[in-house]
Design an enzyme around this catalytic site. Sequence first.
Site, PDB file in Angstrom:
ATOM      1  CD  GLU A 248       1.248 -10.028   7.021  1.00  0.00           C
ATOM      2  OE1 GLU A 248       0.591  -9.654   6.028  1.00  0.00           O
ATOM      3  OE2 GLU A 248       0.815 -10.012   8.178  1.00  0.00           O
ATOM      4  CE  LYS A 250       3.940  -2.881  -0.367  1.00  0.00           C
ATOM      5  NZ  LYS A 250       3.234  -2.841  -1.658  1.00  0.00           N
ATOM      6  NE  ARG A 255      -5.250  -1.928   3.355  1.00  0.00           N
ATOM      7  CZ  ARG A 255      -4.345  -1.389   4.172  1.00  0.00           C
ATOM      8  NH1 ARG A 255      -3.364  -0.672   3.665  1.00  0.00           N
ATOM      9  NH2 ARG A 255      -4.416  -1.575   5.462  1.00  0.00           N
ATOM     10  NE  ARG A 270      -4.898   3.637   1.043  1.00  0.00           N
ATOM     11  CZ  ARG A 270      -3.816   4.189   0.560  1.00  0.00           C
ATOM     12  NH1 ARG A 270      -3.105   3.556  -0.332  1.00  0.00           N
ATOM     13  NH2 ARG A 270      -3.420   5.367   0.988  1.00  0.00           N
ATOM     14  CD  GLU A 300      -2.820  -5.458  -2.161  1.00  0.00           C
ATOM     15  OE1 GLU A 300      -3.328  -4.940  -1.142  1.00  0.00           O
ATOM     16  OE2 GLU A 300      -2.300  -4.798  -3.060  1.00  0.00           O
ATOM     17  CG  PHE A 341      -3.040  -8.044   4.906  1.00  0.00           C
ATOM     18  CD1 PHE A 341      -3.370  -6.981   5.725  1.00  0.00           C
ATOM     19  CD2 PHE A 341      -3.101  -7.878   3.528  1.00  0.00           C
ATOM     20  CE1 PHE A 341      -3.767  -5.768   5.186  1.00  0.00           C
ATOM     21  CE2 PHE A 341      -3.501  -6.663   2.975  1.00  0.00           C
ATOM     22  CZ  PHE A 341      -3.837  -5.608   3.806  1.00  0.00           C
ATOM     23  NE  ARG A 416       1.844   7.254   4.212  1.00  0.00           N
ATOM     24  CZ  ARG A 416       1.483   6.363   3.285  1.00  0.00           C
ATOM     25  NH1 ARG A 416       2.085   5.192   3.228  1.00  0.00           N
ATOM     26  NH2 ARG A 416       0.540   6.649   2.422  1.00  0.00           N
ATOM     27  CE  LYS A 422       5.190   2.320   1.238  1.00  0.00           C
ATOM     28  NZ  LYS A 422       3.928   2.907   0.808  1.00  0.00           N
TER      29      LYS A 422
HETATM   30  P1  ATP Z   1       0.312   3.339   0.572  1.00  0.00           P
HETATM   31  O1  ATP Z   1      -0.798   2.331   0.539  1.00  0.00           O
HETATM   32  O2  ATP Z   1       1.316   3.045   1.640  1.00  0.00           O
HETATM   33  O3  ATP Z   1      -0.141   4.759   0.535  1.00  0.00           O
HETATM   34  P2  ATP Z   1       0.785   2.630  -2.125  1.00  0.00           P
HETATM   35  O4  ATP Z   1      -0.663   2.735  -2.443  1.00  0.00           O
HETATM   36  O5  ATP Z   1       1.771   3.137  -3.116  1.00  0.00           O
HETATM   37  O6  ATP Z   1       1.136   3.250  -0.725  1.00  0.00           O
HETATM   38  P3  ATP Z   1       2.406   0.490  -1.521  1.00  0.00           P
HETATM   39  O7  ATP Z   1       3.474   1.444  -1.215  1.00  0.00           O
HETATM   40  O8  ATP Z   1       2.680  -0.411  -2.664  1.00  0.00           O
HETATM   41  O9  ATP Z   1       1.029   1.125  -1.828  1.00  0.00           O
HETATM   42  O10 ATP Z   1       2.157  -0.373  -0.196  1.00  0.00           O
HETATM   43  C1  ATP Z   1       1.068  -0.441   0.639  1.00  0.00           C
HETATM   44  C2  ATP Z   1      -0.013  -1.394   0.149  1.00  0.00           C
HETATM   45  O11 ATP Z   1       0.467  -2.720   0.036  1.00  0.00           O
HETATM   46  C3  ATP Z   1      -1.172  -1.583   1.097  1.00  0.00           C
HETATM   47  O12 ATP Z   1      -2.067  -0.519   1.069  1.00  0.00           O
HETATM   48  C4  ATP Z   1      -1.795  -2.874   0.609  1.00  0.00           C
HETATM   49  O13 ATP Z   1      -2.709  -2.597  -0.403  1.00  0.00           O
HETATM   50  C5  ATP Z   1      -0.638  -3.615  -0.016  1.00  0.00           C
HETATM   51  N1  ATP Z   1      -0.279  -4.896   0.638  1.00  0.00           N
HETATM   52  C6  ATP Z   1       0.121  -5.995  -0.039  1.00  0.00           C
HETATM   53  N2  ATP Z   1       0.410  -7.007   0.788  1.00  0.00           N
HETATM   54  C7  ATP Z   1       0.184  -6.568   2.041  1.00  0.00           C
HETATM   55  C8  ATP Z   1       0.312  -7.154   3.337  1.00  0.00           C
HETATM   56  N3  ATP Z   1       0.735  -8.406   3.504  1.00  0.00           N
HETATM   57  N4  ATP Z   1      -0.009  -6.377   4.406  1.00  0.00           N
HETATM   58  C9  ATP Z   1      -0.447  -5.105   4.252  1.00  0.00           C
HETATM   59  N5  ATP Z   1      -0.575  -4.496   3.049  1.00  0.00           N
HETATM   60  C10 ATP Z   1      -0.264  -5.206   1.951  1.00  0.00           C
END
Ligand code: ATP
Length: 585
Positions: A248, A250, A255, A270, A300, A341, A416, A422
């Site tokens: 998907e 990103k 979130r 989140r 998102e 999503f 996790r 990702k």
């Molecule tokens: P994490 O949420 O893994 O602790 P982080 O806050 O730094 O780390 P990222 O590493 O950028 O965030 O990646 C995870 C986040 O990406 C998800 O929590 C969500 O908010 C976002 N996201 C964007 N697109 C999607 C998608 N298609 N499916 C799931 N999450 C997505």
Amino acid sequence: MQFARVVEVYDRIEATTKRLEMTNLLVGLLRATPPADLDEVVYLTQGRIHPDYMGIELGLAEKMVIRVLAYATGLEEERIETMWRDKGDLGLVAEEAIASRRQKPLESTPLTVAKVYDNLDAIARESGEGSQDRKIRLLSDLLSNATPREAKYIVRMVVGKMRLGVADMTIIDALATTFATKADRDRVERAYNVSSDLGEVARVIAAKGLKGLDEVRLKLFRPIRAMLAERLETLEEIVQRMGKAALEYKYDGLRVQAHISPSKIQLFSRHLEDITGQFPEILEGLRKLSVDRETIVEGEAVPVDANTGEFLPFQEVSRRRGRKTDVERMAKEFPVTLFTFDCLLRGEEDLTPRPYSERRKALETVINVSEGIRHSTVRVTDDVKEAERFFDEALQAGCEGLMAKALDSPYEAGARGYQWIKFKKEYSAALSDTIDLVVVGAFAGRGKRAGSYGALLMAAYDEASDVFRTTCKLGTGFDDETLRQFPEKLKAARRERRPARVDSKIEPDIWFNPEVVLEVRGAELTVSPVHTAAWDAIRSGAGLAVRFPRFTGRWREDKGPEDATTVKELLEMYRGQLKRTKGSH
Ligand code: ATP
């Protein structure tokens, strides 16, 4: 239960740095707590009085607490303020002030957990006219009956700075050990992940034991803790590990967990805070879908430039706090699109144990695409090359990478793992230099920009063929004055058709002969299937685009179009950037 008993343990918890010792102290406390007080003791230990998502928070102004302390101890307010300046912790000040109070109360009743909790809860809920006075009375009532040690924790609680240092996971360990065995902690954690409410978990496990926890279910208007992703460095590793998987886009935003019933919608972040008030445009979009059953979806939220249709840096929505009118203005200026999503609840059915592919189908039936509400773009593949192409498309669309999801994976709340992986391109610092680009087209303005241009189509100069090739749509960095000037200043360059020296796959509303040069700052360069600069040079069927371009305000009237940044320079910049990011792509 006496509150003194609780704070005695808090003092010992505060004195230790070892998690195991902390857990043991907590187990001792939980064992000594009668069932009726259990959830309250758990919340207090977390430094709150309700689970986060309820949004009922303490956080009295320190000034007000100082006033109450002065009243309860007979000390001067100035004296207490000096003590506060010395110690930096109002809890310690309260402890000392109560210990040294001049007038001991004639009668004081020992505090119980229930009394402390009820007063704190009432303080947090008070609002409106006269609420200050009532809060003061409730706090005085506690402090005049408190021992110094009790006062320390009460004050830390009311100013929202409990900081006992007990992680939620430690409380989970302690609950498992107290009411089942240590080996059962995962079941306790599951109940927490689904309910986001440790008080509730404590209540249920104390009353019904482990089995009871299975009844803790996903519920509408109570957020579930988010499923999180692991990271891998290459798409190849991801495909190897997952085989056929859903990739998907990103999106780089915020979130949002949307809880929807036909009559009410609530949004959570989140971190499980209620953010319903921050996104009127999402509420409006979801309302239009007229969902006829209860449902929970995740997505998102990404700010979109109303004029270019392109994504904006996430910072544009991160400031959505403050007054309602400000939020409404921001919602108009930088409306977000919600890219959904996942679908976690549909009608009566908890979909979290169902595989990803089924949840995705459910999502697509529950949520129709409409203005401001979309589905995340997805492609199912086990082919690395295709994954790479899809990644490029994602970057071009303004996304930060891909999220790979195992087709058969359930939704694992709060976990996790490698069910979601990702893959993002780490963005190095902003392009170190500004670039000078040539205006070759414009798009009619909408909303506030009606009558001027919403965005400009910008090109770099290709010396080799003496042609101008597009590299971005420019829609930010325009102040009102600039917007007003555009049509006038560009009038002479206007053309009916695409000028021969312009190479573009995009069709703007208005074409311009390449004449006017503007200075632009971008975040970085990305591979793009729609812009023609450096076409085929990095990848066949793709050119180079500037991401998040912004007009610096400087018209390069000193430059002719052939003096603009060249395609060759863009290529060099792109290669430099790749080196800096150590080829994560
Ligand atoms: P994490 O949420 O893994 O602790 P982080 O806050 O730094 O780390 P990222 O590493 O950028 O965030 O990646 C995870 C986040 O990406 C998800 O929590 C969500 O908010 C976002 N996201 C964007 N697109 C999607 C998608 N298609 N499916 C799931 N999450 C997505």
